[in-house]
Design a protein around this motif. Structure first.
Motif, PDB file in Angstrom:
ATOM      1  N   GLY A 114       0.710  -1.319   0.018  1.00 39.20           N
ATOM      2  CA  GLY A 114      -0.225  -0.054  -0.033  1.00 39.20           C
ATOM      3  C   GLY A 114       0.671   1.323  -0.148  1.00 39.20           C
ATOM      4  O   GLY A 114       0.303   2.427   0.339  1.00 39.20           O
ATOM      5  N   GLU A 125       2.594   4.481  -1.547  1.00 35.65           N
ATOM      6  CA  GLU A 125       2.546   5.394  -2.551  1.00 35.65           C
ATOM      7  C   GLU A 125       3.885   5.610  -3.022  1.00 35.65           C
ATOM      8  O   GLU A 125       4.332   6.889  -2.647  1.00 35.65           O
ATOM      9  CB  GLU A 125       1.378   6.314  -2.077  1.00 35.65           C
ATOM     10  N   ASP A 142      -3.833   7.884  -9.093  1.00 37.34           N
ATOM     11  CA  ASP A 142      -2.832   6.900  -9.419  1.00 37.34           C
ATOM     12  C   ASP A 142      -2.183   7.188 -10.678  1.00 37.34           C
ATOM     13  O   ASP A 142      -1.087   6.696 -11.259  1.00 37.34           O
ATOM     14  CB  ASP A 142      -3.323   5.591  -9.472  1.00 37.34           C
ATOM     15  N   SER A 200      -0.383   2.258 -13.221  1.00 35.32           N
ATOM     16  CA  SER A 200      -0.217   1.885 -11.738  1.00 35.32           C
ATOM     17  C   SER A 200       1.251   1.594 -11.379  1.00 35.32           C
ATOM     18  O   SER A 200       2.059   1.068 -12.445  1.00 35.32           O
ATOM     19  CB  SER A 200      -1.137   0.878 -11.572  1.00 35.32           C
ATOM     20  N   GLU A 214       1.924  -1.090  -9.600  1.00 37.28           N
ATOM     21  CA  GLU A 214       1.994  -2.592  -9.794  1.00 37.28           C
ATOM     22  C   GLU A 214       2.522  -2.788 -11.303  1.00 37.28           C
ATOM     23  O   GLU A 214       3.285  -3.766 -11.507  1.00 37.28           O
ATOM     24  CB  GLU A 214       0.726  -3.124  -9.688  1.00 37.28           C
ATOM     25  N   SER A 256      -4.742  -4.560 -11.127  1.00 39.07           N
ATOM     26  CA  SER A 256      -4.573  -3.550 -10.132  1.00 39.07           C
ATOM     27  C   SER A 256      -5.806  -2.608 -10.369  1.00 39.07           C
ATOM     28  O   SER A 256      -6.488  -2.390  -9.471  1.00 39.07           O
ATOM     29  CB  SER A 256      -3.239  -2.998 -10.157  1.00 39.07           C
ATOM     30  N   ARG A 257      -6.236  -2.255 -11.654  1.00 36.46           N
ATOM     31  CA  ARG A 257      -7.303  -1.566 -11.801  1.00 36.46           C
ATOM     32  C   ARG A 257      -8.643  -2.268 -11.345  1.00 36.46           C
ATOM     33  O   ARG A 257      -9.645  -1.661 -10.766  1.00 36.46           O
ATOM     34  CB  ARG A 257      -7.439  -1.075 -13.106  1.00 36.46           C
ATOM     35  N   ALA A 283      -8.981  -4.473  -9.091  1.00 39.59           N
ATOM     36  CA  ALA A 283      -9.016  -4.584  -7.627  1.00 39.59           C
ATOM     37  C   ALA A 283      -9.542  -3.232  -7.153  1.00 39.59           C
ATOM     38  O   ALA A 283     -10.307  -3.148  -6.112  1.00 39.59           O
ATOM     39  CB  ALA A 283      -7.786  -5.149  -7.297  1.00 39.59           C
ATOM     40  N   ARG A 284      -8.819  -2.147  -7.614  1.00 40.08           N
ATOM     41  CA  ARG A 284      -9.310  -0.893  -7.031  1.00 40.08           C
ATOM     42  C   ARG A 284     -10.651  -0.508  -7.347  1.00 40.08           C
ATOM     43  O   ARG A 284     -11.352   0.292  -6.638  1.00 40.08           O
ATOM     44  CB  ARG A 284      -8.263   0.104  -7.494  1.00 40.08           C
ATOM     45  N   ASP A 285     -11.307  -0.691  -8.511  1.00 38.89           N
ATOM     46  CA  ASP A 285     -12.502  -0.502  -9.019  1.00 38.89           C
ATOM     47  C   ASP A 285     -13.417  -1.481  -8.551  1.00 38.89           C
ATOM     48  O   ASP A 285     -14.902  -1.190  -8.918  1.00 38.89           O
ATOM     49  CB  ASP A 285     -12.800  -0.176 -10.379  1.00 38.89           C
TER      50      ASP A 285
END
Length: 173
Positions: free
Chosen positions: A28, A30, A40, A44, A46, A96-97, A99-101
């Motif tokens: 986590g 940044e 972001d 990303s 990641e 990663s997108r 998972a975030r969304d």
């Protein structure tokens, strides 16, 4: 004993750095905002880490397979590593997108407590608080509870009113 070629060592260092950045990204941190500094960005962390890791390790494998001892061979190995790294970076960006969304349920509020069924876990006196366990959003929640009359341990209750986020007014049913 075989000595690792300088090109292979450089690729291994790049791959290791990619893995280290990936670990930090998964924890986590940044570290980088590429694009807009407030979000972001289009790339990303990641995806950058996956690209660097596959570039490094793929380049090291390619360098050893082609016997990279000259600058041209090391550059060719780097190209093969980059060829493998592009889809890996794209795939990591997509994951990663996603998972975030990901949609999640709304956070329960005190209004969600009203009407909940439960059981008394600490007897409720006529004046004062006891404790009840109810299910909110499928999860058991233990709350302070008041009632208009005493309620014994183990009695089935329902919540009439949420006094606060952690205390309720209950009745037996």
């Amino acid at each position: 004993m075989q000595v690792v070629a300088a090109g292979t060592l450089i690729f291994l260092i790049i791959g290791g750095a990619g893995v280290a950045v990936l670990v930090l990204a998964l924890l986590g941190t940044e570290l980088a905002h590429i694009g807009n500094p407030d979000v972001d960005g289009p790339i990303s962390l990641e995806a950058i880490a996956a690209f660097a890791g596959v570039l490094g390790f793929g380049g090291a494998i390619a360098n050893e397979l082609i016997g990279g001892r000259t600058v041209g061979q090391v550059v060719a190995a780097g190209g093969l590593g980059a060829l493998a790294a592009v889809p890996a970076g794209w795939f990591a960006a997509r994951l990663s997108r996603a998972a975030r969304d990901m949609r999640t349920d709304a956070t329960p509020t005190r209004n969600d407590l009203v009407g909940a069924l439960g059981v008394v876990v600490t007897p409720i006196p006529g004046t004062g608080y006891g404790e009840v366990r109810v299910r909110v959003g499928g999860q058991p929640v233990k709350l302070n509870a008041r009632a208009e009359r005493p309620i014994a341990l183990g009695a089935q209750i329902f919540v009439v009113e949420a006094l606060t986020e952690t205390s309720v007014l209950v009745e037996t049913y």
